[in-house]
Write a protein that holds these residues in place. Structure first.
Motif, PDB file in Angstrom:
ATOM      1  N   ILE A  41       9.189  64.438  -5.752  1.00 16.65           N
ATOM      2  CA  ILE A  41       8.904  63.202  -5.033  1.00 16.65           C
ATOM      3  C   ILE A  41       9.546  61.982  -5.669  1.00 16.65           C
ATOM      4  CG2 ILE A  41       6.739  62.781  -6.263  1.00 16.65           C
ATOM      5  CD1 ILE A  41       5.592  61.733  -3.585  1.00 16.65           C
ATOM      6  N   VAL A  42       9.811  62.032  -6.980  1.00 19.34           N
ATOM      7  CA  VAL A  42      10.408  60.869  -7.652  1.00 19.34           C
ATOM      8  C   VAL A  42      11.924  60.881  -7.579  1.00 19.34           C
ATOM      9  CG1 VAL A  42       8.456  60.734  -9.245  1.00 19.34           C
ATOM     10  CG2 VAL A  42      10.545  61.901  -9.952  1.00 19.34           C
ATOM     11  N   ALA A  43      12.526  61.912  -6.981  1.00 16.17           N
ATOM     12  CA  ALA A  43      13.987  61.959  -6.883  1.00 16.17           C
ATOM     13  C   ALA A  43      14.507  60.848  -5.987  1.00 16.17           C
ATOM     14  CB  ALA A  43      14.431  63.320  -6.370  1.00 16.17           C
ATOM     15  N   ASN A  44      13.675  60.420  -5.043  1.00 18.64           N
ATOM     16  CA  ASN A  44      14.059  59.343  -4.126  1.00 18.64           C
ATOM     17  C   ASN A  44      12.954  58.294  -4.073  1.00 18.64           C
ATOM     18  OD1 ASN A  44      16.617  60.553  -2.909  1.00 18.64           O
ATOM     19  ND2 ASN A  44      15.124  62.173  -2.465  1.00 18.64           N
ATOM     20  N   LEU A  45      13.316  57.119  -3.628  1.00 24.32           N
ATOM     21  CA  LEU A  45      12.345  56.024  -3.535  1.00 24.32           C
ATOM     22  C   LEU A  45      11.345  56.303  -2.423  1.00 24.32           C
ATOM     23  CD1 LEU A  45      11.407  53.173  -4.372  1.00 24.32           C
ATOM     24  CD2 LEU A  45      13.015  52.261  -2.684  1.00 24.32           C
ATOM     25  N   TYR A  46      10.046  56.177  -2.744  1.00 24.28           N
ATOM     26  CA  TYR A  46       8.998  56.359  -1.741  1.00 24.28           C
ATOM     27  C   TYR A  46       8.919  55.121  -0.860  1.00 24.28           C
ATOM     28  CZ  TYR A  46       4.413  56.889   0.355  1.00 24.28           C
ATOM     29  OH  TYR A  46       3.371  56.968   1.248  1.00 24.28           O
ATOM     30  N   GLU A 102       8.333  45.862  -8.267  1.00 26.48           N
ATOM     31  CA  GLU A 102       8.987  47.121  -8.632  1.00 26.48           C
ATOM     32  C   GLU A 102       9.930  47.574  -7.534  1.00 26.48           C
ATOM     33  OE1 GLU A 102      10.353  49.694 -11.103  1.00 26.48           O
ATOM     34  OE2 GLU A 102       8.738  48.337 -11.718  1.00 26.48           O
ATOM     35  N   TYR A 103       9.567  47.302  -6.288  1.00 27.18           N
ATOM     36  CA  TYR A 103      10.499  47.603  -5.201  1.00 27.18           C
ATOM     37  C   TYR A 103      11.766  46.767  -5.328  1.00 27.18           C
ATOM     38  CZ  TYR A 103       8.081  50.927  -2.170  1.00 27.18           C
ATOM     39  OH  TYR A 103       7.524  52.074  -1.659  1.00 27.18           O
ATOM     40  N   GLU A 104      11.613  45.503  -5.700  1.00 30.00           N
ATOM     41  CA  GLU A 104      12.784  44.658  -5.912  1.00 30.00           C
ATOM     42  C   GLU A 104      13.628  45.195  -7.071  1.00 30.00           C
ATOM     43  OE1 GLU A 104      11.592  40.623  -6.470  1.00 30.00           O
ATOM     44  OE2 GLU A 104      10.442  40.535  -4.606  1.00 30.00           O
ATOM     45  N   ARG A 105      12.989  45.562  -8.156  1.00 35.89           N
ATOM     46  CA  ARG A 105      13.710  46.077  -9.314  1.00 35.89           C
ATOM     47  C   ARG A 105      14.386  47.404  -8.979  1.00 35.89           C
ATOM     48  NH1 ARG A 105      13.464  48.776 -14.429  1.00 35.89           N
ATOM     49  NH2 ARG A 105      11.725  50.113 -13.785  1.00 35.89           N
ATOM     50  N   ASN A 106      13.712  48.200  -8.154  1.00 35.04           N
ATOM     51  CA  ASN A 106      14.281  49.492  -7.799  1.00 35.04           C
ATOM     52  C   ASN A 106      15.605  49.345  -7.063  1.00 35.04           C
ATOM     53  OD1 ASN A 106      14.454  51.976  -5.755  1.00 35.04           O
ATOM     54  ND2 ASN A 106      13.300  52.608  -7.563  1.00 35.04           N
ATOM     55  N   GLN A 107      15.684  48.340  -6.199  1.00 38.89           N
ATOM     56  CA  GLN A 107      16.940  48.120  -5.483  1.00 38.89           C
ATOM     57  C   GLN A 107      18.081  47.805  -6.450  1.00 38.89           C
ATOM     58  OE1 GLN A 107      17.463  48.691  -2.161  1.00 38.89           O
ATOM     59  NE2 GLN A 107      15.391  49.536  -2.431  1.00 38.89           N
ATOM     60  N   SER A 108      17.775  47.053  -7.499  1.00 34.72           N
ATOM     61  CA  SER A 108      18.790  46.733  -8.506  1.00 34.72           C
ATOM     62  C   SER A 108      19.196  47.978  -9.285  1.00 34.72           C
ATOM     63  CB  SER A 108      18.263  45.655  -9.466  1.00 34.72           C
ATOM     64  OG  SER A 108      18.024  44.448  -8.776  1.00 34.72           O
ATOM     65  N   THR A 109      18.207  48.815  -9.649  1.00 35.76           N
ATOM     66  CA  THR A 109      18.548  50.035 -10.398  1.00 35.76           C
ATOM     67  C   THR A 109      19.382  50.983  -9.541  1.00 35.76           C
ATOM     68  OG1 THR A 109      16.520  51.229  -9.755  1.00 35.76           O
ATOM     69  CG2 THR A 109      16.419  49.846 -11.746  1.00 35.76           C
ATOM     70  N   ALA A 133      16.985  55.047 -15.482  1.00 39.98           N
ATOM     71  CA  ALA A 133      16.334  53.803 -15.052  1.00 39.98           C
ATOM     72  C   ALA A 133      15.894  53.895 -13.605  1.00 39.98           C
ATOM     73  CB  ALA A 133      17.274  52.622 -15.250  1.00 39.98           C
ATOM     74  N   ASN A 134      16.720  54.506 -12.765  1.00 41.95           N
ATOM     75  CA  ASN A 134      16.374  54.618 -11.351  1.00 41.95           C
ATOM     76  C   ASN A 134      15.212  55.587 -11.140  1.00 41.95           C
ATOM     77  OD1 ASN A 134      17.303  56.207  -8.458  1.00 41.95           O
ATOM     78  ND2 ASN A 134      17.067  53.989  -8.440  1.00 41.95           N
ATOM     79  N   ILE A 135      15.217  56.716 -11.855  1.00 40.64           N
ATOM     80  CA  ILE A 135      14.125  57.691 -11.721  1.00 40.64           C
ATOM     81  C   ILE A 135      12.814  57.085 -12.240  1.00 40.64           C
ATOM     82  CG2 ILE A 135      13.250  59.894 -12.553  1.00 40.64           C
ATOM     83  CD1 ILE A 135      15.381  60.052 -10.351  1.00 40.64           C
ATOM     84  N   VAL A 136      12.893  56.389 -13.379  1.00 44.05           N
ATOM     85  CA  VAL A 136      11.687  55.747 -13.923  1.00 44.05           C
ATOM     86  C   VAL A 136      11.145  54.730 -12.933  1.00 44.05           C
ATOM     87  CG1 VAL A 136      10.842  54.202 -15.727  1.00 44.05           C
ATOM     88  CG2 VAL A 136      12.286  56.141 -16.338  1.00 44.05           C
ATOM     89  N   SER A 137      12.025  53.978 -12.282  1.00 47.22           N
ATOM     90  CA  SER A 137      11.582  52.987 -11.303  1.00 47.22           C
ATOM     91  C   SER A 137      10.961  53.660 -10.084  1.00 47.22           C
ATOM     92  CB  SER A 137      12.760  52.110 -10.874  1.00 47.22           C
ATOM     93  OG  SER A 137      12.333  51.126  -9.959  1.00 47.22           O
ATOM     94  N   ASN A 138      11.544  54.768  -9.627  1.00 45.99           N
ATOM     95  CA  ASN A 138      10.941  55.512  -8.507  1.00 45.99           C
ATOM     96  C   ASN A 138       9.509  55.935  -8.844  1.00 45.99           C
ATOM     97  OD1 ASN A 138      13.324  55.275  -7.132  1.00 45.99           O
ATOM     98  ND2 ASN A 138      13.975  57.406  -7.427  1.00 45.99           N
ATOM     99  N   ALA A 139       9.334  56.442 -10.080  1.00 46.79           N
ATOM    100  CA  ALA A 139       8.000  56.872 -10.505  1.00 46.79           C
ATOM    101  C   ALA A 139       7.068  55.676 -10.679  1.00 46.79           C
ATOM    102  CB  ALA A 139       8.099  57.656 -11.810  1.00 46.79           C
TER     103      ALA A 139
END
Length: 473
Positions: free
Chosen positions: A264-269, A394-401, A442-448
């Motif tokens: 589930i963390v492979a992609n953004l929820y 975190e959604y905003e940060r996720n877009q940057s990652t 960084a992207n996987i950590v942000s997804n989680a």
């Protein structure tokens, strides 16, 4: 005489309807409008679903939570505490009811010979003893009120444990999936970096790459490999945490948790951000920990009435009806019947101030419970505000990652391609590889973290649990 008795009984009945001490009223600080304004809530009429975790559409997570709710020792402890409080309520409700006991006795006596004629006596008695301490000042009713409030507190505590367990299972599950995804990324990078190292090694043998480049390639490869044991240790730790939370032994869930078909963390929820504001304001006051604090306040308010009632006179009645005889063979007969009754009054006069000081003590304890309740409301509002902000940011940060990852993937591909063509220094290739691994992590950590923050949000708003004052389940 009959008129006197009627007046006496009427007076007792009227007095027994009196209840001293303050009636509970919910404190008026922090109105619903104030709370809604601070949080920007729309005060929606719909309530939160207690099974909010189903939205993640992860059957393994659902299975873990169901297993934990049915088998967790912490939940069982909370259930037993609720049962204890219910039984205590039933016991306390009988405190001021008339009691009836069956009694029988036999007495044998022989006088001393010094009295002259030797006398022996046999005496039998059988019948019923009744007693009743009349709840004139409402101390018993306040005790029942306190006991009921403690039942509500226990029920709310059970909900709080259920909510905390659900959130903890979900959070540990997502962290496990994060570490598993990072392990997969690390293994893929090891394969790629091994290929690069082999390429550099071949060039070094051919005199086309210096020793520095070879050692740099080896450093990057071994540095990535060094992360794998830490990730594997983390995976074992989170598996064990989950088995503990669901009440199982270590290793019982390995087959279930290993190698998910879809991580589930492979992609953004994708989360509907409107859910952050379409909330009933009542969800804050009905948060389980807030309800525990308020129920304890209600119980302590009732304790004041009990303390006050102890300062007033108490009235009790004892009675006996049965049979008395010197011979057991004809004990039960109309000629042997006997009865007695003895009303009594007890007036506390001088207790060295203990009764008055007890009233003050109960009032101070209520003041303490009041502040605990106020603090729980403040904490609840802050938790919701923090959770809402965390989800949004975190959604905003996720877009940057994600954008950084896409850019770095392109840089890494082009850098390696140009190096193979002899158009780029090897140090640039290594830098791009290290940056790629960092961007992927960084992207996987942000997804989680997005998932973790959503969990914190549902926990902050009470997870859909709501206990009414008369609902002890």
């Amino acid at each position: 005489m009959k008129t006197y008795k009627v007046l006496l009984m009427t007076s007792v009945v009227l007095l027994s309807s009196c209840t001293v001490g303050p009636d509970y009223k919910r404190p008026q600080f922090y109105s619903d409008n104030q709370i809604a304004a601070r949080l920007g809530l729309n005060d929606a009429k719909s309530s939160i679903n207690k099974e909010w975790y189903l939205q993640f559409n992860d059957p393994i997570l659902n299975s873990l939570i169901a297993r934990g709710q049915n088998n967790s020792p912490s939940i069982n402890v909370a259930i037993y505490k609720l049962r204890q409080s219910r039984q205590n309520l039933k016991i306390n409700m009988t405190e001021n009811l008339p009691l009836l006991d069956a009694a029988g006795s036999y007495n044998y006596g022989k006088d001393s010979i010094s009295y002259g004629a030797l006398a022996k006596t046999d005496y039998y008695q059988a019948g019923f003893d009744a007693s009743w301490e009349i709840d004139i000042w409402g101390g018993g009713r306040r005790l029942n009120e306190q006991s009921l409030a403690l039942v509500v507190a226990s029920a709310a505590n059970l909900d709080n444990v259920r909510l905390s367990l659900t959130a903890e299972i979900a959070n540990n599950y997502f962290l496990l999936r994060q570490f598993q995804q990072q392990l997969q990324i690390a293994n893929k990078n090891v394969v790629l970096q091994q290929e690069i190292f082999d390429l550099v090694k071949q060039k070094n043998k051919a005199g086309l790459a210096d020793d520095i480049s070879l050692e740099q390639a080896k450093y990057v490869l071994e540095n990535t490999r060094s992360q794998i044991p830490q990730l594997e240790t983390g995976i074992v730790s989170y598996k064990n945490a989950l088995t503990t939370l669901v009440g199982s032994l270590s290793g019982d869930l390995d087959e279930l948790l290993d190698n998910p078909n879809k991580n589930i963390v492979a992609n953004l929820y994708s989360f509907d951000m409107e859910n952050l504001y379409n909330l009933p304001v009542s969800s804050i006051r009905n948060r389980p920990d807030v309800k525990v604090a308020e129920a304890n306040l209600v119980a302590q308010n009732a304790a004041i009435g009990q303390a006050i009632a102890s300062m007033f006179p108490s009235v009790s009645i004892k009675a006996f009806f049965g049979w008395q005889s010197a011979n057991i063979s004809n004990l039960i007969s109309s000629k042997k019947d006997a009865y007695s009754y003895s009303p009594a009054i007890n007036m506390p006069l001088f207790h060295w101030g203990a009764l008055y000081n007890n009233v003050l003590l109960q009032k101070y304890l209520k003041d303490e419970r009041l502040e605990v309740y106020r603090e729980s409301l403040i904490t609840a509002v802050a938790d919701v505000k923090n959770a809402v902000t965390s989800v949004q940011k975190e959604y905003e940060r996720n877009q940057s990652t994600l954008q950084a990852l896409k850019s770095q993937e392109e840089v890494a591909y082009l850098s390696l391609d140009k190096y193979k063509q002899g158009l780029l220094a090897f140090s640039d290739v290594l830098t791009s590889q290290q940056n790629l691994l960092s961007a992927q992590n960084a992207n996987i950590v942000s997804n989680a973290m997005v998932l973790s923050n959503i969990i914190s949000f549902y926990k902050a708003v009470g997870g859909g649990y709501s206990i009414q004052a008369d609902n002890t389940r």
